[in-house]
Design an enzyme around this catalytic site. Structure first.
Site, PDB file in Angstrom:
ATOM      1  N   LYS A  37       1.848 -35.817  32.240  1.00  0.00           N
ATOM      2  CA  LYS A  37       0.994 -36.664  33.078  1.00  0.00           C
ATOM      3  C   LYS A  37       0.209 -37.642  32.216  1.00  0.00           C
ATOM      4  CE  LYS A  37      -2.478 -36.257  36.791  1.00  0.00           C
ATOM      5  NZ  LYS A  37      -3.223 -35.303  37.644  1.00  0.00           N
ATOM      6  N   SER A 112      -3.057 -35.683  42.380  1.00  0.00           N
ATOM      7  CA  SER A 112      -2.874 -36.870  41.560  1.00  0.00           C
ATOM      8  C   SER A 112      -1.665 -36.788  40.639  1.00  0.00           C
ATOM      9  CB  SER A 112      -4.139 -37.116  40.722  1.00  0.00           C
ATOM     10  OG  SER A 112      -4.404 -36.012  39.883  1.00  0.00           O
ATOM     11  N   SER A 136      -4.480 -30.765  42.452  1.00  0.00           N
ATOM     12  CA  SER A 136      -3.791 -32.008  42.061  1.00  0.00           C
ATOM     13  C   SER A 136      -2.426 -31.803  41.427  1.00  0.00           C
ATOM     14  CB  SER A 136      -4.660 -32.815  41.089  1.00  0.00           C
ATOM     15  OG  SER A 136      -6.018 -32.741  41.423  1.00  0.00           O
TER      16      SER A 136
END
Length: 413
Positions: A37, A112, A136
């Site tokens: 990420k 996210s 998330s």
């Protein structure tokens, strides 16, 4: 599809070749493709957290978790798209592109950590790292039909992470199947000299979980609070399928009341704390020129920055109360079962449900591990998903229970 932001082509090729040439593998991650990420530092690549104002920031060192994965032979393919600053749940960031859900292209992969779940679901990587503030990494896992874990707080060091909320953020691995989560969790757990909040490994931490064939003797609580959250019918159908699968493997299902946990009330407290801590973390961007962050991200951070001390104290009290309520409710059970999110993935551009994190936030508030498991639905492209929430430090035992459920659901779908 805007799943990857940057690919480390040369270094990943070299790492893959080195893995191929080893006569004895370094371990189960040797030669496996891994995506990271974009809020975790990968040396030599942009470290943006999908924030336009950080486009020129290049990581000078690997995050602690990235260094651990390299040492285990993992091939770090590159950085993955995410919702701007990790504050949002659709992964549609201006300047970095709208991330597609591999199951239905014009649907959100969640957020996210949308790029992380999408990369695993699309088969672009074997594993991915996300981060999990109030779900998330688990909500994207649910939306994309893969497995994800939010580990016990402090189990995985967070050095080299661009935080949203230091109080709530955890690093969350994702993989196709529950059992695949163990090798990456095992590689990441342990000391991190640069993280002051890392905890010692739990005593008797295993080299491998005690994988199970059945769940006889396992007690699983179904919170009554599920009935107070508006859920898509398919989500409740998936929950019932999962409960039937657990019973079929010998588990006992009990109704539990998490007295003191109001899902929406606690989630709003967690969101305010995230916005307030995010405003501190991103203070330079907030003070910088217009255009460095989107108006929506700025508005959310300013809302947190300008919150009164009494509102922040109230938010922290809600979070603490939810965590304590969870601990009380779990005294007589091994895990809790809940939907991961109240809805499945939805089209990009449609209204974002307010209650996305009503269920997933509890594990962050309680500092406990939680695993999201996809639940295939007959005749449906989009799966449902459930999460099992466990006791602190018992991540291996939780994975062993979740693995039985994962395999039973696969055979019955």
């Amino acid at each position: 599809h805007n799943i990857f932001l940057d690919v480390d082509a040369d270094r990943s090729r070299q790492a893959a070749q080195a893995a191929d040439q080893r006569s004895v593998p370094l371990g189960p991650l040797d030669g496996k493709l891994i995506g990271i990420k974009a809020n975790l530092a990968v040396k030599g690549l942009p470290w943006t957290a999908a924030i336009m104002g950080l486009s020129d920031r290049i990581a000078t060192e690997d995050a602690g978790v990235v260094a651990r994965l390299r040492a285990a032979g993992g091939v770090i393919l590159g950085t993955l798209n995410m919702h701007e600053g990790a504050l949002g749940a659709v992964t549609d960031s201006p300047g970095f592109g709208r991330c597609a859900n591999p199951l239905i292209h014009d649907y959100t992969p969640g957020g996210s950590s949308g790029g992380s779940a999408a990369a695993v679901a699309a088969g672009l990587v074997d594993f991915a790292l996300g981060s999990d503030t109030m779900g998330s990494s688990r909500v994207p896992a649910a939306y994309c039909g893969v497995a994800g874990i939010k580990p016990t707080d402090g189990l995985i060091g967070r050095s080299g992470m661009a935080f949203l909320s230091p109080s709530l953020d955890a690093i969350g691995p994702l993989a196709q199947r529950v059992r695949d989560l163990w090798p990456i969790l095992s590689a990441l757990a342990g000391p991190d000299a640069l993280d002051p909040l890392v905890q010692p490994l739990p005593r008797h931490w295993p080299t491998d979980p005690e994988w199970r064939d059945d769940l006889s003797g396992v007690r699983i609580g179904r919170p009554k609070q599920i009935d107070n959250v508006e859920c898509e019918p398919e989500i409740l159908a998936g929950l019932n399928l999962a409960i039937d699968a657990l019973k079929a493997r010998g588990a006992t299902i009990l109704d539990v009341d998490i007295s003191g946990w109001n899902p929406g009330h606690a989630r709003r407290g967690g969101l305010l704390l995230s916005e307030a801590e995010g405003a501190v973390v991103n203070a330079e961007l907030l003070d910088g020129p217009q255009g460095t962050i989107t108006p929506e991200f700025r508005q959310n951070l300013e809302f947190g920055r300008d919150a009164s001390s009494s509102r922040l104290v109230d938010a922290i009290s809600r979070i603490s109360a939810a965590g304590a309520a969870c601990a009380r409710a779990m005294v007589d059970v091994d895990t809790l079962i809940m939907p991961t999110a109240p809805q499945r993935a939805f089209p990009h551009g449609s209204d974002v449900p307010n209650n996305q994190a009503d269920f997933s936030g509890l594990a962050n508030f309680a500092k406990r591990p939680a695993v999201s498991i996809p639940v295939p639905l007959s005749g449906e492209i989009l799966p449902a998903a459930v999460q099992l929430l466990g006791h602190p430090g018992e991540d291996p035992a939780l994975l062993a229970i979740a693995d039985v459920l994962d395999r039973e659901l696969e055979t019955t779908s």
